[in-house]
Design an enzyme around this catalytic site. Structure first.
Site, PDB file in Angstrom:
ATOM      1  N   HIS A  94       4.033   3.482  -2.147  1.00  0.00           N
ATOM      2  CA  HIS A  94       3.876   2.866  -0.824  1.00  0.00           C
ATOM      3  C   HIS A  94       5.224   2.289  -0.409  1.00  0.00           C
ATOM      4  O   HIS A  94       5.877   1.619  -1.198  1.00  0.00           O
ATOM      5  CB  HIS A  94       2.827   1.737  -0.920  1.00  0.00           C
ATOM      6  CG  HIS A  94       2.454   1.149   0.397  1.00  0.00           C
ATOM      7  ND1 HIS A  94       3.267   0.287   1.089  1.00  0.00           N
ATOM      8  CD2 HIS A  94       1.353   1.321   1.161  1.00  0.00           C
ATOM      9  CE1 HIS A  94       2.669  -0.056   2.216  1.00  0.00           C
ATOM     10  NE2 HIS A  94       1.503   0.557   2.288  1.00  0.00           N
ATOM     11  N   CYS A 119       2.909   5.536   5.007  1.00  0.00           N
ATOM     12  CA  CYS A 119       2.379   4.373   5.730  1.00  0.00           C
ATOM     13  C   CYS A 119       3.182   4.199   7.003  1.00  0.00           C
ATOM     14  O   CYS A 119       4.309   3.702   6.983  1.00  0.00           O
ATOM     15  CB  CYS A 119       2.449   3.125   4.853  1.00  0.00           C
ATOM     16  SG  CYS A 119       1.900   1.654   5.740  1.00  0.00           S
ATOM     17  N   HIS A 130      -1.613   6.137   5.373  1.00  0.00           N
ATOM     18  CA  HIS A 130      -2.060   4.904   6.035  1.00  0.00           C
ATOM     19  C   HIS A 130      -1.647   5.025   7.490  1.00  0.00           C
ATOM     20  O   HIS A 130      -0.445   5.086   7.768  1.00  0.00           O
ATOM     21  CB  HIS A 130      -1.328   3.684   5.471  1.00  0.00           C
ATOM     22  CG  HIS A 130      -1.753   3.288   4.091  1.00  0.00           C
ATOM     23  ND1 HIS A 130      -1.177   2.230   3.438  1.00  0.00           N
ATOM     24  CD2 HIS A 130      -2.698   3.774   3.274  1.00  0.00           C
ATOM     25  CE1 HIS A 130      -1.744   2.092   2.254  1.00  0.00           C
ATOM     26  NE2 HIS A 130      -2.671   3.026   2.117  1.00  0.00           N
ATOM     27  N   ASP A 186      -5.176   1.891   8.577  1.00  0.00           N
ATOM     28  CA  ASP A 186      -4.600   0.745   7.885  1.00  0.00           C
ATOM     29  C   ASP A 186      -4.719  -0.483   8.785  1.00  0.00           C
ATOM     30  O   ASP A 186      -4.408  -0.424   9.969  1.00  0.00           O
ATOM     31  CB  ASP A 186      -3.139   1.035   7.563  1.00  0.00           C
ATOM     32  CG  ASP A 186      -2.590   0.087   6.517  1.00  0.00           C
ATOM     33  OD1 ASP A 186      -3.392  -0.544   5.811  1.00  0.00           O
ATOM     34  OD2 ASP A 186      -1.366  -0.020   6.407  1.00  0.00           O
ATOM     35  N   HIS A 187      -5.173  -1.537   8.236  1.00  0.00           N
ATOM     36  CA  HIS A 187      -5.348  -2.812   8.954  1.00  0.00           C
ATOM     37  C   HIS A 187      -6.155  -2.600  10.248  1.00  0.00           C
ATOM     38  O   HIS A 187      -6.498  -1.477  10.599  1.00  0.00           O
ATOM     39  CB  HIS A 187      -4.009  -3.465   9.296  1.00  0.00           C
ATOM     40  CG  HIS A 187      -3.168  -3.735   8.084  1.00  0.00           C
ATOM     41  ND1 HIS A 187      -1.911  -4.267   8.156  1.00  0.00           N
ATOM     42  CD2 HIS A 187      -3.420  -3.559   6.770  1.00  0.00           C
ATOM     43  CE1 HIS A 187      -1.425  -4.385   6.933  1.00  0.00           C
ATOM     44  NE2 HIS A 187      -2.323  -3.957   6.075  1.00  0.00           N
ATOM     45  N   TYR A 230      -7.946  -6.751   7.084  1.00  0.00           N
ATOM     46  CA  TYR A 230      -9.003  -5.889   6.544  1.00  0.00           C
ATOM     47  C   TYR A 230     -10.415  -6.258   6.988  1.00  0.00           C
ATOM     48  O   TYR A 230     -11.374  -6.084   6.242  1.00  0.00           O
ATOM     49  CB  TYR A 230      -8.902  -5.825   5.020  1.00  0.00           C
ATOM     50  CG  TYR A 230      -7.710  -5.009   4.589  1.00  0.00           C
ATOM     51  CD1 TYR A 230      -7.789  -3.626   4.525  1.00  0.00           C
ATOM     52  CD2 TYR A 230      -6.496  -5.621   4.301  1.00  0.00           C
ATOM     53  CE1 TYR A 230      -6.688  -2.861   4.158  1.00  0.00           C
ATOM     54  CE2 TYR A 230      -5.384  -4.864   3.930  1.00  0.00           C
ATOM     55  CZ  TYR A 230      -5.494  -3.490   3.864  1.00  0.00           C
ATOM     56  OH  TYR A 230      -4.406  -2.733   3.508  1.00  0.00           O
TER      57      TYR A 230
END
Ligand code: DNO
Length: 402
Positions: free
Chosen positions: A238, A276, A303, A357-358, A374
């Site tokens: 990541h 990501c 992501h 993601d998020h 999250y």
């Protein structure tokens, strides 16, 4: 793409049922309760798998698809002699995961901290909340709360002045909140670093430096990589978030050149990347569509998230998934083409696992306590938008091929 969601385990306020209802099958999770550096034993892995699969009843059965993260012990990052033991344990964990049928393992190589923000509840005009990073606030923490020796030289004059002004006008409560936010521990844990011990953790990297951290990462890959390949595991690193050095700590997975270098350290496809977009997209000099193309064959996990640089381009906040600075259309198209290539070449597991993601904290989630970024509804919204984009791209590619 395989639609997945992150689940922090039995204590996660977002349930497996929520994930099922979001239309995901793949679950992204980790054994957060196991101390960093210990081996993940087969029984523990099995227990988590059974938990994930427990509610399965026909429609949309869930399974543990991706590990995020199998954390790398600090002694490996620092290149200490004890790394031998921790690398061996890491390899054992990889073998145990492979034996349980889990083949995608995400990790990072950020020293001390994982991702960093200065505000995890930044309110937008519509009342929803997102994550934000403001350099002057970070500098405030560094210069006036942590009082890190030599910190001054890491900030230019305007940033130092802005940090000073903010420090002078902030309330005690605001300062405490900023400190807590920066000292958040690893995702999936409730733990925080203690300010008193924090400087010591940073000091331990003084002699490592950027070149040393790179060496240590490459060493790790040269040791753990072959074991991963043999076990049929795809390791996916990541990127740094944000993708630049923080608090005097080096960071070595921030740019295209960093990624190319780490791939050459062990040039096997099992040495791969978590693409990501939210982390890499913070840097204007990272051309994301180009990076997606260059690294396509090594992207094993995705992501998707966007960020928006603010007036000071070193500040940013997380934007709606299809807005902000990230060209999501171009990226999704490249990933879909890569999947087509994998299918055409008969690659096993050609579908790339992707998670939204998020997400914003919004609607009914506003009153709830969830892991920052999250909450369920914001991620569901992101996923829904991304699925729509993906479908349109799929049709477009089909049309073009006819
Ligand atoms: C933040 C996450 C990261 C990520 C780790 C992977 O939300 O994307 O914390 O899980 O860096 O090792």
């Amino acid at each position: 793409m395989k639609h997945t969601m992150r689940w922090f385990g039995p204590d996660d306020p977002v349930s497996l049922m929520d994930i099922r209802q979001a239309g995901c099958r793949g679950v992204v999770t980790a054994l957060h309760q196991i101390p960093v550096g210990d081996t993940w034993q087969p029984a523990e892995i099995k227990k988590r798998q059974q938990l994930v699969e427990a509610g399965n009843s026909g429609y949309s059965p869930l399974y543990w698809d991706v590990v995020e993260s199998l954390p790398v012990h600090e002694d490996i990052k620092k290149g200490r002699p004890a790394r031998r033991i921790f690398i061996d344990r890491y390899i054992q964990s990889l073998r145990n995961l492979a034996n349980s049928g889990i083949r995608t393992v995400c990790y990072n190589f950020m020293p001390v901290l994982d991702w960093s923000r200065t505000n995890v509840s930044y309110k937008l005009p519509d009342g929803s909340m997102t994550l934000r990073y403001v350099l002057a606030d970070f500098a405030l923490f560094d210069l006036y709360i942590l009082k890190r020796p030599d910190a001054e030289k890491d900030y230019d004059q305007p940033t130092r002045e802005a940090a000073y002004k903010r420090w002078k006008s902030a309330t005690r409560h605001e300062l405490a909140r900023l400190t807590d936010t920066i000292l958040l521990g690893l995702p999936g844990t409730e733990e925080k670093f203690e300010l008193a011990e924090f400087q010591g953790l940073l000091d331990a990297y003084r002699d490592v430096g950027e070149a040393g951290l790179r060496e240590n990462l490459y060493h790790f890959l040269q040791e753990a990589g072959p074991a991963a390949s043999e076990a049929g595991i795809n390791l996916c690193i990541h990127p740094d978030d944000p993708p630049r050095p923080l608090l005097g700590l080096p960071r070595v997975v921030s740019t295209a050149s960093d990624i190319s270098r780490l791939f050459s350290a062990y040039p096997h496809s099992s040495n791969g990347l978590t693409f990501c977009t939210g982390s890499l997209g913070v840097r204007p000099d990272n051309n994301l569509p180009q990076m997606a193309e260059t690294f396509a064959s090594r992207i094993h996990f995705v992501h998707l998230r966007s960020t928006l640089r603010e007036q000071n381009p070193l500040d940013f906040h997380e934007a709606p998934h299809l807005q902000g600075d990230v060209d999501m259309y171009a990226i999704v198209k490249t990933l879909k083409k890569e999947e087509q290539r994998r299918y055409a070449e008969g690659v096993q597991n050609a579908e790339i696992p992707m998670r939204p993601d998020h997400g914003f904290q919004m609607l009914d989630d506003l009153g709830k306590t969830t892991y920052p970024g999250y909450s369920a509804i914001g991620r569901l919204k992101g996923l829904a938008e991304l699925r729509g984009l993906e479908l349109a791209v799929e049709k477009e590619l089909l049309f073009q091929s006819q």
